[in-house]
Design a protein around this motif. Sequence first.
Motif, PDB file in Angstrom:
ATOM      1  N   MET A  31      20.575  35.281  58.787  1.00  7.26           N
ATOM      2  CA  MET A  31      20.237  34.195  59.265  1.00  7.26           C
ATOM      3  C   MET A  31      20.113  33.144  58.379  1.00  7.26           C
ATOM      4  N   GLY A  32      19.967  33.411  57.084  1.00  4.41           N
ATOM      5  CA  GLY A  32      20.094  32.195  56.009  1.00  4.41           C
ATOM      6  C   GLY A  32      21.294  31.617  55.703  1.00  4.41           C
ATOM      7  N   ASP A  33      22.394  32.482  56.130  1.00  5.34           N
ATOM      8  CA  ASP A  33      23.746  31.917  55.835  1.00  5.34           C
ATOM      9  C   ASP A  33      24.137  31.128  57.257  1.00  5.34           C
ATOM     10  N   VAL A  34      23.431  31.372  58.353  1.00  3.30           N
ATOM     11  CA  VAL A  34      23.709  30.435  59.497  1.00  3.30           C
ATOM     12  C   VAL A  34      22.994  28.867  59.065  1.00  3.30           C
ATOM     13  N   LEU A  35      21.589  29.174  58.352  1.00  2.00           N
ATOM     14  CA  LEU A  35      21.039  27.810  58.081  1.00  2.00           C
ATOM     15  C   LEU A  35      21.825  27.066  57.212  1.00  2.00           C
ATOM     16  N   ASN A  36      22.531  27.857  56.145  1.00  2.00           N
ATOM     17  CA  ASN A  36      23.380  27.022  55.265  1.00  2.00           C
ATOM     18  C   ASN A  36      24.216  25.965  55.802  1.00  2.00           C
ATOM     19  N   HIS A  44      22.453  16.479  56.136  1.00  2.00           N
ATOM     20  CA  HIS A  44      23.215  15.764  55.456  1.00  2.00           C
ATOM     21  C   HIS A  44      23.604  16.166  53.864  1.00  2.00           C
ATOM     22  N   ILE A  45      23.695  17.272  53.658  1.00  2.00           N
ATOM     23  CA  ILE A  45      23.729  17.610  51.953  1.00  2.00           C
ATOM     24  C   ILE A  45      25.118  18.400  52.023  1.00  2.00           C
ATOM     25  N   SER A  46      25.631  18.455  50.724  1.00  2.00           N
ATOM     26  CA  SER A  46      27.001  18.846  50.742  1.00  2.00           C
ATOM     27  C   SER A  46      27.076  20.504  50.597  1.00  2.00           C
ATOM     28  N   LYS A  47      28.370  20.774  50.655  1.00  2.00           N
ATOM     29  CA  LYS A  47      28.462  22.387  50.570  1.00  2.00           C
ATOM     30  C   LYS A  47      27.809  22.926  49.367  1.00  2.00           C
ATOM     31  N   SER A  48      28.128  22.265  48.172  1.00  2.00           N
ATOM     32  CA  SER A  48      27.520  22.679  46.925  1.00  2.00           C
ATOM     33  C   SER A  48      26.058  22.875  46.752  1.00  2.00           C
ATOM     34  N   LYS A  49      25.343  21.728  47.616  1.00  3.42           N
ATOM     35  CA  LYS A  49      23.964  21.562  47.571  1.00  3.42           C
ATOM     36  C   LYS A  49      23.215  22.675  48.589  1.00  3.42           C
ATOM     37  N   SER A 103      12.239  18.373  55.281  1.00  7.68           N
ATOM     38  CA  SER A 103      12.568  18.279  53.887  1.00  7.68           C
ATOM     39  C   SER A 103      13.362  19.610  53.562  1.00  7.68           C
ATOM     40  N   PHE A 104      14.500  19.291  52.876  1.00 10.86           N
ATOM     41  CA  PHE A 104      15.309  20.505  52.346  1.00 10.86           C
ATOM     42  C   PHE A 104      14.665  21.220  51.406  1.00 10.86           C
ATOM     43  N   ASP A 105      13.924  20.464  50.401  1.00 14.48           N
ATOM     44  CA  ASP A 105      13.111  21.095  49.458  1.00 14.48           C
ATOM     45  C   ASP A 105      12.087  22.028  49.992  1.00 14.48           C
ATOM     46  N   PHE A 106      11.277  21.488  51.226  1.00 14.08           N
ATOM     47  CA  PHE A 106      10.286  22.476  51.744  1.00 14.08           C
ATOM     48  C   PHE A 106      10.873  23.655  52.408  1.00 14.08           C
ATOM     49  N   PHE A 107      12.228  23.358  52.924  1.00 11.23           N
ATOM     50  CA  PHE A 107      12.673  24.914  53.535  1.00 11.23           C
ATOM     51  C   PHE A 107      13.147  25.487  52.425  1.00 11.23           C
ATOM     52  N   ARG A 108      13.426  25.103  51.274  1.00 17.31           N
ATOM     53  CA  ARG A 108      13.868  26.216  50.131  1.00 17.31           C
ATOM     54  C   ARG A 108      12.683  26.992  49.921  1.00 17.31           C
ATOM     55  N   LEU A 109      11.195  26.162  49.670  1.00 20.46           N
ATOM     56  CA  LEU A 109      10.243  26.732  49.270  1.00 20.46           C
ATOM     57  C   LEU A 109       9.884  27.912  50.576  1.00 20.46           C
ATOM     58  N   ALA A 110      10.025  27.656  51.761  1.00 21.67           N
ATOM     59  CA  ALA A 110       9.625  28.448  52.907  1.00 21.67           C
ATOM     60  C   ALA A 110      10.628  29.550  52.661  1.00 21.67           C
ATOM     61  N   LEU A 111      11.913  29.275  52.374  1.00 19.96           N
ATOM     62  CA  LEU A 111      13.035  30.584  52.388  1.00 19.96           C
ATOM     63  C   LEU A 111      12.551  31.478  51.059  1.00 19.96           C
ATOM     64  N   PRO A 168      19.908  22.706  72.880  1.00 18.79           N
ATOM     65  CA  PRO A 168      19.972  21.330  73.384  1.00 18.79           C
ATOM     66  C   PRO A 168      19.694  20.574  71.864  1.00 18.79           C
ATOM     67  N   ASP A 169      18.688  20.913  71.425  1.00 18.12           N
ATOM     68  CA  ASP A 169      18.023  20.328  70.061  1.00 18.12           C
ATOM     69  C   ASP A 169      19.167  20.391  68.895  1.00 18.12           C
ATOM     70  N   SER A 170      20.206  21.380  68.877  1.00 21.57           N
ATOM     71  CA  SER A 170      20.990  21.399  67.661  1.00 21.57           C
ATOM     72  C   SER A 170      22.008  20.278  67.536  1.00 21.57           C
ATOM     73  N   GLY A 171      22.184  19.619  68.407  1.00 21.74           N
ATOM     74  CA  GLY A 171      23.158  18.467  68.110  1.00 21.74           C
ATOM     75  C   GLY A 171      22.268  17.138  68.434  1.00 21.74           C
ATOM     76  N   SER A 172      20.998  17.030  68.469  1.00 24.63           N
ATOM     77  CA  SER A 172      20.262  15.780  68.495  1.00 24.63           C
ATOM     78  C   SER A 172      19.931  15.412  67.052  1.00 24.63           C
ATOM     79  N   GLY A 173      20.019  16.155  65.915  1.00 24.32           N
ATOM     80  CA  GLY A 173      19.522  15.929  64.782  1.00 24.32           C
ATOM     81  C   GLY A 173      18.125  16.410  64.708  1.00 24.32           C
ATOM     82  N   SER A 174      17.477  17.213  65.676  1.00 22.77           N
ATOM     83  CA  SER A 174      16.072  17.835  65.557  1.00 22.77           C
ATOM     84  C   SER A 174      16.161  19.110  64.841  1.00 22.77           C
TER      85      SER A 174
END
Length: 398
Positions: A31-36, A44-49, A103-111, A168-174
């Motif tokens: 599932m982490g690969d789907v989150l990527n 709005h992060i790059s593929k590298s990030k 927060s992308f950094d918070f997501f990284r901490l959770a992961l 529905p949330d997936s395309g709303s930015g939520s």
Amino acid sequence: MATPKFTDKKYYIVLSFVTSLFFFWAIALTMGDVLNKHFQNLLHISKSKSGLVQLSIFGAYALMGIPAGIFMKRFGYKSGVILGLSLFALGAFLFIPAADTSSFDFFRLALFVLAMGMATLETVAHPFVAALGDERTSDQRVNFAQSFNGLGAIIGPLLGGYFIFGTPDSGSGSLNSVKNLYTWIGIVILVITIIFSFIRVPDLKDSHAEDILILENEKGEEESISDPHAPLYKQRHFIFAVIAQFFNIAAQGGTWAYFINYGVEKMHLPEIQASCYFSLSMAMMMIGRFIGTFLMRFIAPNKLLAIFTTCNIILCLVISQSFGWVSFISLILLNLFLSVMYPTIFSLGLKRLGSKVQQASSFLVMAMFGGAVFLRSWVELQRKISPMLIYFLSCAMQ
């Protein structure tokens, strides 16, 4: 000589439970690969990030491997499983504040916390399964448990694709879909932790920790093997297994992390459809493990490992040329031949190590850091280095 049993009746409940752990951490890992891809879209992060997602996951494996092994050796398999499940649940619940703050950094901490739980479970589960019966059938039990890991790897992308891309949330930015999904994962894992704390584990004798210097092969001939009392750094098969696992996970991580990107950018597929193809690729892994287990009756495991690696080199050559559907089908089939690598390397690495099995298991889990080392700059590397190089290195080290 009587044929050894797969396991004993007294181990049925415990074996069933520990086998289910392989299923659950595979769901979380894939599932982490789907989150990527999802984080690329919404944060709005790059593929590298976005590769930092896998860095957080595999980095936890590198840091938690040895502590988990020490904890397991001191407090036992059951306590190790409870620790792993507790960290797993905590990491899942951390997705709630991470989604609320976007927060992308918070997501990284959770992961990272979640992956610490997975690393602990992987360190404990392999020798745990091996100990639940006769040493001569330990490979069968490990491969059996890994088959459910393959099933979890199929369900992970489907769950992620549906709940993350298909709502529905997936395309709303939520990020509510991510929060809800991981909240339920945390609840399920917490319930499993509580249930397992009440399960009685029979007294175990480590199936690998037998002071044996000579074994009889099937023909009744004597076969010299390594001294189980020798330190790990003198166990050549163990050293090669650690190196092989490092490069194996590097190749596997790079393939999985950008599978959906390949489907979207090269094949122009919708994200949810690319997730389904990713799940199909994971089905190839489960099928490959069943095929590999059967073939090991006729082909030595190390030789089968080399054969499957050679097949992946050929597939990587086809994928790298972007031949449309031919390359995409090759990408899907890649997991068919990746299938036997992880469990076979792990099992071969633990052979004949006496009382050092727990410590060896820690290093083999730490070797998964290869996924983080190569994945962080995979986008840049793939412009200069063909993916087949990773497989050549893996094959050479096996």
